[in-house]
Design a protein around this motif. Sequence first.
Motif, PDB file in Angstrom:
ATOM      1  N   GLU A   1      82.178  13.328  29.548  1.00  0.00           N
ATOM      2  CA  GLU A   1      81.712  12.265  30.032  1.00  0.00           C
ATOM      3  C   GLU A   1      80.769  12.582  31.282  1.00  0.00           C
ATOM      4  N   ALA A   2      80.849  13.847  31.745  1.00  0.00           N
ATOM      5  CA  ALA A   2      80.490  14.191  33.262  1.00  0.00           C
ATOM      6  C   ALA A   2      78.994  13.525  33.339  1.00  0.00           C
ATOM      7  N   THR A   3      77.984  13.843  32.398  1.00  0.00           N
ATOM      8  CA  THR A   3      76.426  13.665  32.603  1.00  0.00           C
ATOM      9  C   THR A   3      76.478  12.120  32.748  1.00  0.00           C
ATOM     10  N   GLY A   4      77.014  11.315  31.809  1.00  0.00           N
ATOM     11  CA  GLY A   4      77.081   9.784  31.829  1.00  0.00           C
ATOM     12  C   GLY A   4      77.740   9.267  33.240  1.00  0.00           C
ATOM     13  N   ILE A   5      78.811   9.654  33.414  1.00  0.00           N
ATOM     14  CA  ILE A   5      79.586   8.920  34.737  1.00  0.00           C
ATOM     15  C   ILE A   5      78.696   9.515  36.042  1.00  0.00           C
ATOM     16  N   GLY A   6      78.386  10.602  35.858  1.00  0.00           N
ATOM     17  CA  GLY A   6      77.585  11.205  37.035  1.00  0.00           C
ATOM     18  C   GLY A   6      76.372  10.223  37.406  1.00  0.00           C
ATOM     19  N   GLY A   7      75.656   9.932  36.216  1.00  0.00           N
ATOM     20  CA  GLY A   7      74.476   9.144  36.437  1.00  0.00           C
ATOM     21  C   GLY A   7      74.827   7.697  36.839  1.00  0.00           C
ATOM     22  N   PHE A   8      76.017   7.259  36.553  1.00  0.00           N
ATOM     23  CA  PHE A   8      76.524   6.037  36.986  1.00  0.00           C
ATOM     24  C   PHE A   8      76.730   5.756  38.399  1.00  0.00           C
ATOM     25  N   PHE A   9      77.313   7.108  39.049  1.00  0.00           N
ATOM     26  CA  PHE A   9      77.770   7.084  40.225  1.00  0.00           C
ATOM     27  C   PHE A   9      76.357   7.216  41.032  1.00  0.00           C
ATOM     28  N   VAL A  10      75.317   7.801  40.385  1.00  0.00           N
ATOM     29  CA  VAL A  10      73.934   7.822  41.216  1.00  0.00           C
ATOM     30  C   VAL A  10      73.471   6.582  41.344  1.00  0.00           C
ATOM     31  N   LEU A  11      73.303   5.674  40.127  1.00  0.00           N
ATOM     32  CA  LEU A  11      72.936   4.307  40.162  1.00  0.00           C
ATOM     33  C   LEU A  11      73.663   3.517  41.155  1.00  0.00           C
ATOM     34  N   GLN A  12      75.053   3.700  41.200  1.00  0.00           N
ATOM     35  CA  GLN A  12      75.672   2.817  42.077  1.00  0.00           C
ATOM     36  C   GLN A  12      75.264   3.059  43.817  1.00  0.00           C
ATOM     37  N   ALA A  13      75.332   4.458  43.809  1.00  0.00           N
ATOM     38  CA  ALA A  13      74.780   4.838  45.354  1.00  0.00           C
ATOM     39  C   ALA A  13      73.257   4.434  45.573  1.00  0.00           C
ATOM     40  N   LEU A  14      72.536   4.179  44.609  1.00  0.00           N
ATOM     41  CA  LEU A  14      70.938   3.594  44.733  1.00  0.00           C
ATOM     42  C   LEU A  14      71.243   2.460  44.959  1.00  0.00           C
ATOM     43  N   LEU A  15      71.876   1.627  44.422  1.00  0.00           N
ATOM     44  CA  LEU A  15      72.072   0.097  44.408  1.00  0.00           C
ATOM     45  C   LEU A  15      72.497  -0.341  45.757  1.00  0.00           C
ATOM     46  N   LYS A  16      73.248   0.453  46.294  1.00  0.00           N
ATOM     47  CA  LYS A  16      73.662   0.282  47.768  1.00  0.00           C
ATOM     48  C   LYS A  16      72.527   0.352  48.895  1.00  0.00           C
ATOM     49  N   LYS A  17      71.449   1.149  48.592  1.00  0.00           N
ATOM     50  CA  LYS A  17      70.464   1.000  49.551  1.00  0.00           C
ATOM     51  C   LYS A  17      68.990   0.267  48.931  1.00  0.00           C
ATOM     52  N   ILE A  18      68.946  -0.231  47.909  1.00  0.00           N
ATOM     53  CA  ILE A  18      67.823  -1.051  47.414  1.00  0.00           C
ATOM     54  C   ILE A  18      68.287  -2.277  47.019  1.00  0.00           C
ATOM     55  N   SER A  19      67.413  -3.362  46.961  1.00  0.00           N
ATOM     56  CA  SER A  19      68.023  -4.641  46.563  1.00  0.00           C
ATOM     57  C   SER A  19      67.234  -4.889  45.307  1.00  0.00           C
ATOM     58  N   LEU A  20      68.159  -4.801  44.303  1.00  0.00           N
ATOM     59  CA  LEU A  20      67.703  -5.066  42.856  1.00  0.00           C
ATOM     60  C   LEU A  20      68.111  -6.427  42.420  1.00  0.00           C
ATOM     61  N   LYS A  21      67.001  -7.587  42.272  1.00  0.00           N
ATOM     62  CA  LYS A  21      67.915  -8.653  41.940  1.00  0.00           C
ATOM     63  C   LYS A  21      67.657  -8.744  40.602  1.00  0.00           C
ATOM     64  N   PRO A  22      68.729  -9.370  39.694  1.00  0.00           N
ATOM     65  CA  PRO A  22      68.615  -9.458  38.319  1.00  0.00           C
ATOM     66  C   PRO A  22      67.430 -10.427  37.871  1.00  0.00           C
ATOM     67  N   ARG A  23      66.691 -10.095  37.154  1.00  0.00           N
ATOM     68  CA  ARG A  23      65.654 -10.844  36.410  1.00  0.00           C
ATOM     69  C   ARG A  23      65.960 -12.232  35.871  1.00  0.00           C
ATOM     70  N   ASN A  24      67.229 -12.241  35.364  1.00  0.00           N
ATOM     71  CA  ASN A  24      67.849 -13.574  34.943  1.00  0.00           C
ATOM     72  C   ASN A  24      68.385 -14.299  35.939  1.00  0.00           C
ATOM     73  N   GLY A  25      68.644 -13.521  37.129  1.00  0.00           N
ATOM     74  CA  GLY A  25      69.389 -14.232  38.290  1.00  0.00           C
ATOM     75  C   GLY A  25      71.107 -14.096  38.183  1.00  0.00           C
ATOM     76  N   LYS A  26      71.181 -13.272  36.784  1.00  0.00           N
ATOM     77  CA  LYS A  26      72.839 -13.243  36.879  1.00  0.00           C
ATOM     78  C   LYS A  26      73.061 -11.749  37.058  1.00  0.00           C
ATOM     79  N   GLU A  27      73.194 -10.868  35.580  1.00  0.00           N
ATOM     80  CA  GLU A  27      73.928  -9.618  35.710  1.00  0.00           C
ATOM     81  C   GLU A  27      72.375  -8.769  35.636  1.00  0.00           C
ATOM     82  N   LEU A  28      72.439  -7.519  36.193  1.00  0.00           N
ATOM     83  CA  LEU A  28      71.368  -6.767  35.730  1.00  0.00           C
ATOM     84  C   LEU A  28      71.403  -6.060  34.388  1.00  0.00           C
ATOM     85  N   THR A  29      70.320  -5.956  33.723  1.00  0.00           N
ATOM     86  CA  THR A  29      70.001  -5.702  32.317  1.00  0.00           C
ATOM     87  C   THR A  29      69.697  -4.181  32.228  1.00  0.00           C
ATOM     88  N   ALA A  30      70.040  -3.391  31.250  1.00  0.00           N
ATOM     89  CA  ALA A  30      69.642  -2.095  31.132  1.00  0.00           C
ATOM     90  C   ALA A  30      69.419  -1.890  29.593  1.00  0.00           C
TER      91      ALA A  30
END
Length: 444
Positions: A207-236
């Motif tokens: 699972e290393a590549t997947g979890i690594g990608g998830f850690f990267v996304l978490q780190a990014l979301l601390k730096k940018i403000s990404l507002k969910p389109r629907n005002g609730k949860e982020l979609t992927a």
Amino acid sequence: MIKINPFESALAQLSKALQFLKLSPAQIERLKNPEKIISVNFPVKMDDGKVKIFHGFRVQHNSALGPYKGGIRFHHQVDMNEVKALAFWMAIKCAVADLPLGGGKGGVEVDPKKLSDHELERLSRGYIQAIWRDIGQDLDVPAPDVNTTPQIMKWMADEFIKLKTQNSLRLHSGQAKLKTKEKEISKLMGTFTGKPLDYGGSEGRTEATGIGGFFVLQALLKKISLKPRNGKELTAAVQGFGNVGFYMAKFLHEAGFRVVALSDSKGAIVVNDMKKDSFNPDLVLKCKKEKGTISGCYCVGSVCDLKNGRPTTNEKLLELPVDILVPSALENQITGDNADRIQAKVIVEMANGPTTPEADRILHKKGVTLVPDVLANSGGVTVSCFEWMQNLAGSHWSGSEVRSKLQKKIESAFSAVWETSREEKTDLRTAAFIVAIKRIIGDK
Ligand code: NAD
């Protein structure tokens, strides 16, 4: 459609980063060209008794930081330019992740789905018989990639160890022979990573590549403000549902993101209600295993039901109105032809080379934040490096040890790239290349 040469894309990315660095012509030539290219034609006995010749490659791009490191891909469209690009990106990736490894990649032109298990085993062993003199724990360390699995790594490692020990045992006799064998085998295990756990593999590699990608996304979301389109949860939307795509989707789902579209090579699925539904990747995988394809696996909550989703195409999946797009299949998916229609605000490149340089320019202009492959999917090679280190030291780390070391590595790689992108006022891909090139040329 014009075929895009991934090696040319890789060189275009390099040229952009070189504008920020003062390198000599010789240094630039070394970065551009592989140190060694191995091209082999090898025989495999098929189940009907006939012998077929297969074409394979191994490209060893750069070893300035350590032994070449990179996966082996089995695919009917593998070609030299693709393997050269992938080997180049591995050199950059290992340097971004600050690993003591260089970059390499291998490939065999084959559609493995058309082979029986016995034929697949003979093909895997045949490829190693053709290249074994050019690999080794101190020289070049292969791993899995598209269509290659821990089982395939086991066959390859077994073949390699057989060839190596037979060769060196000819030089010894009696007791000396046995001792040499034991010591050698434990070291030789480190020649392949991504092996099964009971065969020298590391905890957490699958699972290393997947979890690594998830850690990267978490780190990014601390730096940018990404507002969910629907005002609730982020979609992927996740393109590709193999090792990488499945785990990325799973970790996103478990963390409360809504996974609204998934795909494999045969087609894509999208939830019926983009405003509230989310696929359950575990159930989708179970369904895919039964049906052989993702099509029809509309699994939301705890049920798979036709009412939960509808089919779509891989092309349309990329253009859905989601917050995060995760290409996790192959190269050249986002190009000059479709970049303008991408609606996601963040792209996390889990596949290698999914975005062409032309698309990069268009996305940058549109204000899309793109986390490049050489950072986003570096979790895989990082845990491969851990496996290699464990094999060389004859040790075994626990799952939690592996995961916390991986998280630290990923966060520190992200932070180096992020800081460089702010300092140089450039995109994250160019920043990642700058960080990597400085390490490769020894100017950290
Ligand atoms: P895999 O063989 O496990 O899965 C590939 C998936 O992509 C499958 O679901 C396949 O059906 C799908 N696919 C193939 N062609 C497609 C297309 N045209 N459209 C949509 N889906 C398609 O491979 P993987 O290991 O998951 O690798 C996926 C990507 O991630 C590759 O680019 C690989 O180089 C990269 N990568 C893998 C690792 C790793 O640890 N496995 C590490 C880093 C990068």
